[in-house]
Design a protein around this motif. Structure first.
Motif, PDB file in Angstrom:
ATOM      1  N   LEU A 181       0.833  -1.197   0.000  1.00 39.81           N
ATOM      2  CA  LEU A 181       0.000   0.000   0.000  1.00 39.81           C
ATOM      3  C   LEU A 181       0.870   1.252   0.000  1.00 39.81           C
ATOM      4  CD1 LEU A 181      -2.831  -0.994   2.509  1.00 39.81           C
ATOM      5  CD2 LEU A 181      -3.098  -0.520   0.062  1.00 39.81           C
ATOM      6  N   TRP A 182       1.919   1.229   0.809  1.00 38.36           N
ATOM      7  CA  TRP A 182       2.847   2.362   0.809  1.00 38.36           C
ATOM      8  C   TRP A 182       3.525   2.495  -0.548  1.00 38.36           C
ATOM      9  CZ3 TRP A 182       8.081   2.110  -0.230  1.00 38.36           C
ATOM     10  CH2 TRP A 182       8.771   3.328  -0.115  1.00 38.36           C
ATOM     11  N   LEU A 183       3.924   1.380  -1.118  1.00 37.56           N
ATOM     12  CA  LEU A 183       4.631   1.397  -2.396  1.00 37.56           C
ATOM     13  C   LEU A 183       3.760   1.975  -3.509  1.00 37.56           C
ATOM     14  CD1 LEU A 183       7.163   0.652  -3.971  1.00 37.56           C
ATOM     15  CD2 LEU A 183       6.296  -1.682  -4.172  1.00 37.56           C
ATOM     16  N   ILE A 184       2.493   1.597  -3.536  1.00 38.94           N
ATOM     17  CA  ILE A 184       1.575   2.082  -4.566  1.00 38.94           C
ATOM     18  C   ILE A 184       1.354   3.589  -4.441  1.00 38.94           C
ATOM     19  CG2 ILE A 184      -0.868   2.075  -5.233  1.00 38.94           C
ATOM     20  CD1 ILE A 184      -0.862  -0.932  -4.858  1.00 38.94           C
ATOM     21  N   ASN A 185       1.276   4.065  -3.207  1.00 38.99           N
ATOM     22  CA  ASN A 185       1.015   5.484  -2.986  1.00 38.99           C
ATOM     23  C   ASN A 185       2.243   6.360  -3.201  1.00 38.99           C
ATOM     24  OD1 ASN A 185      -1.747   5.301  -2.318  1.00 38.99           O
ATOM     25  ND2 ASN A 185      -1.227   4.600  -0.250  1.00 38.99           N
ATOM     26  N   SER A 186       3.413   5.831  -2.911  1.00 38.31           N
ATOM     27  CA  SER A 186       4.619   6.665  -2.971  1.00 38.31           C
ATOM     28  C   SER A 186       5.481   6.410  -4.201  1.00 38.31           C
ATOM     29  CB  SER A 186       5.467   6.445  -1.711  1.00 38.31           C
ATOM     30  OG  SER A 186       5.904   5.102  -1.637  1.00 38.31           O
TER      31      SER A 186
END
Length: 366
Positions: free
Chosen positions: A166-171
């Motif tokens: 989730l962090w990877l997709i957003n950042s």
């Protein structure tokens, strides 16, 4: 008549000698790789300095933590159905990951000036280390080889993998659009990113965990793979290069205590964290193809377990018993029961890991 390799044949090294050779080799490789990239070895933004600093800190911290683990009676429970030579290791402190994993995370975060990507992979590594610690603690508390349930362990791994994704997709949305392949090819991902990313993180951590069965084996092979991965990701992220070098160095420092005969084992606390770190860096830098090559040892170890279980089930007779493909799985235990000494297994696996590291680095440059 089957020919067996006795402990007095072939490679004849002591545990400290083997780890010393590994340390010299990793240090020399780091200097060469820095030189190839026009980095000075003594600069902060190099492979060499984080490697050496973490190796020294981890080795030093171990002298304080290991007696503490011994005082807590955190001794390893040895499987009775394993190689009989391992029974003498009963009582050796485990959970060694509690000191060298945090060293790598702390040094990498400070060294990279708390870069966002380094914080993310450090958090994933520590989270997987926490899952391993829960398992190790339950094993010690129950005085058996059974820690938390496999289902609970898997769900926790998937949960932390999901948070990382989730962090990877957003950042870093550009990191998940496709898989980079050699020769300039790429494979589109789309929604396949989710199952692939989860599989990579969970499979890599468990594969590293399976490899951790002989003194110095997992620590050394991960140190080699991490250094190579650090060199590969350097052009896209100096922070992650520092992280990889720090983890490699921490593994090397841990080996000062884990080399044969081991004074401490890393336990699931260390092995799950290391596998998670490899997978997280590869996902973040789109280096999955390289990771597959660098993780060749872990992949083969996992395949040996899968093949053993599948063959046993396929040959199960009316009495409920099947045949075994290997004398024991994972592969390193089969080699032990075939007459190899622990040091011979570790030395050969180190050599193979080094060959895979060079191959992965070279192929990824095409």
């Amino acid at each position: 008549m089957d020919a067996k390799l006795s402990p007095n044949q072939g490679l004849n090294l002591s545990g400290i000698g083997l780890v010393s050779l590994l340390g010299v080799g990793l240090g020399a490789a780091a200097v060469v790789l820095d030189g190839m990239a026009n980095r000075l070895p003594w600069q902060g933004t190099s492979l060499t300095m984080p490697l050496l600093v973490c190796a020294l800190i981890s080795a030093a911290v171990g002298y304080w933590v290991i007696p503490w683990l011994q005082a807590l009676k955190a001794g390893q429970i040895i499987r009775e159905d394993g190689p009989q030579a391992h029974l003498k290791k009963a009582g050796t402190p485990t959970m060694g990951g509690i000191f060298f994993i945090p060293v790598a995370a702390i040094v990498a975060c400070i060294w990279s000036n708390f870069a966002q990507d380094v914080l993310a992979v450090s958090a994933l590594m520590l989270s997987y280390g926490f899952v391993g610690w829960l398992d190790d603690w339950q094993i010690l508390r129950r005085k058996s080889n059974k820690g938390i349930s496999p289902r609970m362990k898997l769900m926790l791994q998937i949960g932390f993998a999901l948070l990382f994704c989730l962090w990877l997709i957003n950042s870093q949305p550009s990191s998940i659009t496709s898989i980079a392949l050699p020769l300039g090819f790429s494979l589109p991902l789309g929604l396949l990113f989710w199952p692939l990313a989860g599989f990579v993180l969970v499979a890599e951590s468990n594969a590293t965990n399976l490899t951790d069965g002989i003194d110095g084996l997992a620590g050394g092979t991960v140190a080699i793979a991490m250094l190579a991965l650090g060199a590969l990701v350097a052009p896209s992220s100096l922070g992650l290069m520092v992280f990889c070098a720090a983890v490699s160095g921490s593994c090397l420092g841990f080996l000062a205590h884990n080399r044969n005969p081991a004074r401490v084992f890393m336990g699931d606390t260390g092995s799950l964290a290391l596998g998670g770190a490899l997978g997280a860096v590869a996902l973040l830098t789109n280096s999955l193809a390289a990771l597959f090559i660098l993780s060749g040892i872990f992949f083969v170890e996992t395949l040996s377990v899968m093949a053993q279980v599948s063959y046993y089930k396929a040959t199960k007779g009316p009495d409920g018993k099947g045949k075994r493909l290997f004398k024991m799985a994972p592969l390193h235990h089969h080699l032990e029961l075939s007459g190899w000494s622990e040091l011979q297994v570790v030395a050969v696996f180190y050599i193979i890991s080094a060959i895979l590291a060079v191959s992965g680095y070279a192929i990824s440059k095409f």
